[in-house]
Enzyme design. Structure first.
Site, PDB file in Angstrom:
ATOM      1  N   TRP A 101       0.825  -1.213   0.000  1.00 18.91           N
ATOM      2  CA  TRP A 101       0.000   0.000   0.000  1.00 18.91           C
ATOM      3  C   TRP A 101       0.854   1.257   0.000  1.00 18.91           C
ATOM      4  CZ3 TRP A 101      -4.353  -0.543  -2.089  1.00 18.91           C
ATOM      5  CH2 TRP A 101      -5.104  -1.707  -1.912  1.00 18.91           C
ATOM      6  N   ASP A 171      -1.671   6.656   6.356  1.00 18.05           N
ATOM      7  CA  ASP A 171      -2.696   5.751   5.839  1.00 18.05           C
ATOM      8  C   ASP A 171      -2.973   4.750   6.956  1.00 18.05           C
ATOM      9  OD1 ASP A 171      -4.256   3.835   4.665  1.00 18.05           O
ATOM     10  OD2 ASP A 171      -2.867   3.390   3.021  1.00 18.05           O
ATOM     11  N   LYS A 195     -12.261  -1.731   6.541  1.00 17.33           N
ATOM     12  CA  LYS A 195     -11.390  -2.640   7.268  1.00 17.33           C
ATOM     13  C   LYS A 195     -11.839  -2.713   8.727  1.00 17.33           C
ATOM     14  CE  LYS A 195      -8.891  -2.997   3.544  1.00 17.33           C
ATOM     15  NZ  LYS A 195      -7.819  -2.110   3.131  1.00 17.33           N
TER      16      LYS A 195
END
Ligand SMILES: *Cc1c(COP(=O)(O)O)cnc(C)c1O
Length: 367
Positions: A101, A171, A195
């Site tokens: 990511w 993030d 999530k």
């Protein structure tokens, strides 16, 4: 049979929240309309979004000089929005290369003409460790991008890198509200909801107010200042996702807030890691100090056996344990809504599988 969902995202939500959504779905607060059918300009929704923001502020102790914005477009859109809004002075950011990511964030920043300096990388250990800074950060960088929890690799920052006066942009998609951080250590935090917060379709942005409003001529849907001015209602926000996330925030408060949920998460993770570390069949390869409490990848070393583990688990109601396609093996995601009973059921299953596959197996016995 009870089922436990170990998916990395969209992921498990609290059972009581699902039950409440079901009960309230036909008629929101006696209105005769479902949450999916009411105006985002109605008093009813106004209360929902305001309560969600206030509960988030309470849970994270968000200082008054931070704005809370409700976006769509997932965590991925913020890989573009963050550099467009915040990298306005030098068009140059730093990034800690902690895995998939983080690389995706670097790629998207470069697409909008932002220079990305990789300040440290964990590529050499195949991302089984966290990259850490070894030299002082160039103070002319617009910000430093950090992935606090690496969903695929299973690593997590509990101590933050020191960047001087350069803001950290985090993030936090996969450990948002699962681990306590001091919001004032960040210039900005963002997290896709699916999530650890609620359904897909919502992304939370928490940003220090002095950092926004410096970009020229942004597309409206990417403009943090505009979203702040319009209280996230420049256009139709994801009404249902905000409602459901709001219920999860109330649930988190009932659990005792983030300190309590973090303690539970540490207990759940320890149960699984302790099993894996004594196992002669399963291994987690992440350096212990860098392990995530949220996502736990593990392997047998034999892809055929891994497939059997996953198939057998599914039969027992232990769902979505297949590892990410980039790394294979298994992955158990232990987000806030995963009860400890689910982790215990997983450990029991893995122990039984291990016994069945080592007994009479001479290669294991002679080891
Ligand atoms: C899942 C994930 C993303 C991407 O989220 P989308 O909402 O699918 O765009 C970004 N960062 C991290 C750390 C993630 O886990």
């Amino acid at each position: 049979m009870s089922t436990y969902n170990f998916s990395a995202g969209p992921a498990v939500m609290p059972a009581s929240v699902i039950a409440q959504i079901q009960a309230e779905l036909p008629s929101m607060q006696g209105s005769g309309m479902s949450i999916m059918e009411i105006s985002h300009r109605s008093a009813l929704f106004d209360q929902i979004i305001n309560n969600a923001e206030q509960d988030l502020r309470d849970l994270m102790a968000i200082p008054d000089n931070y704005r809370v914005l409700f976006f769509q477009g997932g965590g991925t859109l913020q890989f573009t929005a963050a550099p467009l809004n915040l990298a306005t002075k030098h068009h140059n950011i730093g990034l800690l290369d902690s895995g998939h990511w983080a690389s995706r964030a670097a790629e998207e920043a470069r697409r909008v003409d932002t220079q990305v300096d990789i300040l440290a990388s964990a590529a050499a250990t195949h991302f089984t460790t966290l990259p850490t800074l070894t030299t002082p950060v160039d103070q002319t960088l617009d910000y430093v991008h950090l992935t606090t929890n690496n969903t695929i690799e299973g690593t997590m920052y509990t101590k933050l890198p020191q960047t001087g006066t350069v803001p950290l942009v985090a993030d936090m998609s996969s450990n948002f509200l699962g681990q306590t951080y001091d919001v004032s250590d960040f210039g900005m935090i963002f997290a896709g909801a699916q999530k650890n917060l609620g359904p897909a379709g919502l992304t939370i942005v928490i940003v220090r107010d002095d950092l926004i409003g410096h970009a020229q001529q942004l597309p409206s849907m990417l403009d943090y200042q505009l979203f702040a001015d319009k209280r996230s209602m420049f256009n139709t926000p994801p009404v249902f996702a905000i409602y459901a996330a709001g219920l999860v925030l109330k649930w988190l408060k009932q659990q005792g807030g983030l300190t309590a949920i973090q303690a539970q998460n540490e207990q759940k993770a320890a149960l699984l890691y302790d099993f894996l570390d004594q196992s002669t069949l399963f291994t987690n390869q992440v350096k212990p100090a860098d392990r995530s409490t949220m996502n736990v990848p593990f392997v047998t070393g034999n892809p055929t056996l891994d497939a059997q583990v996953i198939a057998g688990a599914t039969e027992q109601g232990l769902l979505n344990l297949k590892g990410h396609r980039l790394v294979g093996g298994m992955r158990a995601s232990l987000y806030n809504a995963m009860p400890i009973a689910g982790v215990q059921a997983l450990v029991d299953y893995l122990a039984t599988f291990e016994k069945a596959h080592t007994k009479g197996d001479l290669t294991h016995v002679s080891n």
